[in-house]
Scaffold this motif. Structure first.
Motif, PDB file in Angstrom:
ATOM      1  N   UNK A  83      51.664 -41.667  70.195  1.00  0.00           N
ATOM      2  CA  UNK A  83      50.370 -41.939  69.545  1.00  0.00           C
ATOM      3  C   UNK A  83      50.577 -42.265  68.071  1.00  0.00           C
ATOM      4  N   UNK A  84      51.407 -41.478  67.383  1.00  0.00           N
ATOM      5  CA  UNK A  84      51.694 -41.750  65.969  1.00  0.00           C
ATOM      6  C   UNK A  84      52.334 -43.127  65.814  1.00  0.00           C
ATOM      7  N   UNK A 137      54.437 -46.492  55.596  1.00  0.00           N
ATOM      8  CA  UNK A 137      53.962 -46.270  56.972  1.00  0.00           C
ATOM      9  C   UNK A 137      55.086 -46.595  57.962  1.00  0.00           C
ATOM     10  N   UNK A 138      55.803 -47.696  57.721  1.00  0.00           N
ATOM     11  CA  UNK A 138      56.898 -48.069  58.623  1.00  0.00           C
ATOM     12  C   UNK A 138      58.001 -47.010  58.623  1.00  0.00           C
ATOM     13  N   UNK A 139      58.313 -46.438  57.459  1.00  0.00           N
ATOM     14  CA  UNK A 139      59.332 -45.380  57.392  1.00  0.00           C
ATOM     15  C   UNK A 139      58.888 -44.167  58.206  1.00  0.00           C
ATOM     16  N   UNK A 151      53.196 -31.263  68.559  1.00  0.00           N
ATOM     17  CA  UNK A 151      52.305 -30.461  67.716  1.00  0.00           C
ATOM     18  C   UNK A 151      52.995 -29.218  67.155  1.00  0.00           C
ATOM     19  N   UNK A 152      54.089 -28.798  67.779  1.00  0.00           N
ATOM     20  CA  UNK A 152      54.811 -27.614  67.329  1.00  0.00           C
ATOM     21  C   UNK A 152      55.748 -27.899  66.165  1.00  0.00           C
ATOM     22  N   UNK A 153      55.982 -29.158  65.858  1.00  0.00           N
ATOM     23  CA  UNK A 153      56.876 -29.533  64.761  1.00  0.00           C
ATOM     24  C   UNK A 153      56.076 -29.717  63.471  1.00  0.00           C
ATOM     25  N   UNK A 160      55.623 -35.986  57.045  1.00  0.00           N
ATOM     26  CA  UNK A 160      55.093 -37.340  57.254  1.00  0.00           C
ATOM     27  C   UNK A 160      53.769 -37.527  56.520  1.00  0.00           C
ATOM     28  N   UNK A 161      52.888 -36.526  56.622  1.00  0.00           N
ATOM     29  CA  UNK A 161      51.582 -36.609  55.952  1.00  0.00           C
ATOM     30  C   UNK A 161      51.739 -36.623  54.434  1.00  0.00           C
ATOM     31  N   UNK A 162      52.619 -35.774  53.918  1.00  0.00           N
ATOM     32  CA  UNK A 162      52.863 -35.734  52.471  1.00  0.00           C
ATOM     33  C   UNK A 162      53.439 -37.063  51.994  1.00  0.00           C
ATOM     34  N   UNK A 163      54.357 -37.628  52.749  1.00  0.00           N
ATOM     35  CA  UNK A 163      54.933 -38.922  52.383  1.00  0.00           C
ATOM     36  C   UNK A 163      53.851 -40.001  52.339  1.00  0.00           C
TER      37      UNK A 163
END
Length: 183
Positions: A83-84, A137-139, A151-153, A160-163
């Motif tokens: 999904x991501x 976004x590509x990275x 979801x456990x990671x 990823x969100x912080x980046x």
């Protein structure tokens, strides 16, 4: 011979061409912008307008199609990392189609008509900024494809969100530098 490794190879090669080619363009554009080398920046963006159709669109579509084939056979579409990855592809597609493509084409037309002007350079720098964010976004998508988080990671997902958020703040909230303002 099993066809899955062939599709996976196509996926990796196409993604390498797409992401690597774009990363190289972003790097050259950033170096030219920092050096206030308007000729190189404009030549790069003009070339990007041509490469979009010849390189970036075909390799991105090959990446998507091969990925969809593998996902439909292997994991299905309910895994978080799938999904991501699809959301990242959609974001890159929208940015490329509705921002980068028209802006680079407009820059090419401006250069053909008037040469290097302050308006062309300003649009070029704005285009480069959007390109930089697109490659953040590509990275994240590349990391997602390799790490395959669930979801456990939470550490990986948080990184990823912080980046993404940090990259957006750095790229879009940044004030014009003296060299940029002088252009």
């Amino acid at each position: 011979m099993d066809w899955y490794p062939i599709v996976k190879l196509l996926h990796v090669v196409a993604a390498t061409i797409w992401v690597g080619g774009g990363f190289t363009m972003i790097l050259v554009g950033t170096l030219a912008d920092r050096a206030n080398d308007q000729e190189t920046l404009m030549a790069l963006l003009k070339a990007t307008a041509k490469l979009g159709k010849l390189l970036f669109m075909p390799s991105s579509l090959a990446t998507l199609v091969s990925g969809l084939i593998m996902t439909s056979v292997w994991t299905g579409f309910s895994e978080l990392w799938v999904i991501i990855g699809l959301c990242g592809y959609a974001a890159a597609f929208v940015t490329g189609t509705f921002v980068l493509k028209p802006w680079t084409q407009k820059i090419a037309a401006m250069l053909a008509r008037d040469g290097i002007t302050p308006a062309a350079v300003a649009l070029g720098r704005r285009t480069l900024r959007f390109g930089k964010f697109d490659y953040i976004v590509m990275a994240i998508v590349v990391a997602d494809m390799v790490l395959k988080p669930t979801l456990h990671n939470t550490g990986e997902l948080t990184a990823m969100a912080v980046l993404m958020i940090g990259g957006a703040v750095v790229i879009f909230a940044r004030r014009e530098t003296a060299g940029t303002a002088a252009a």
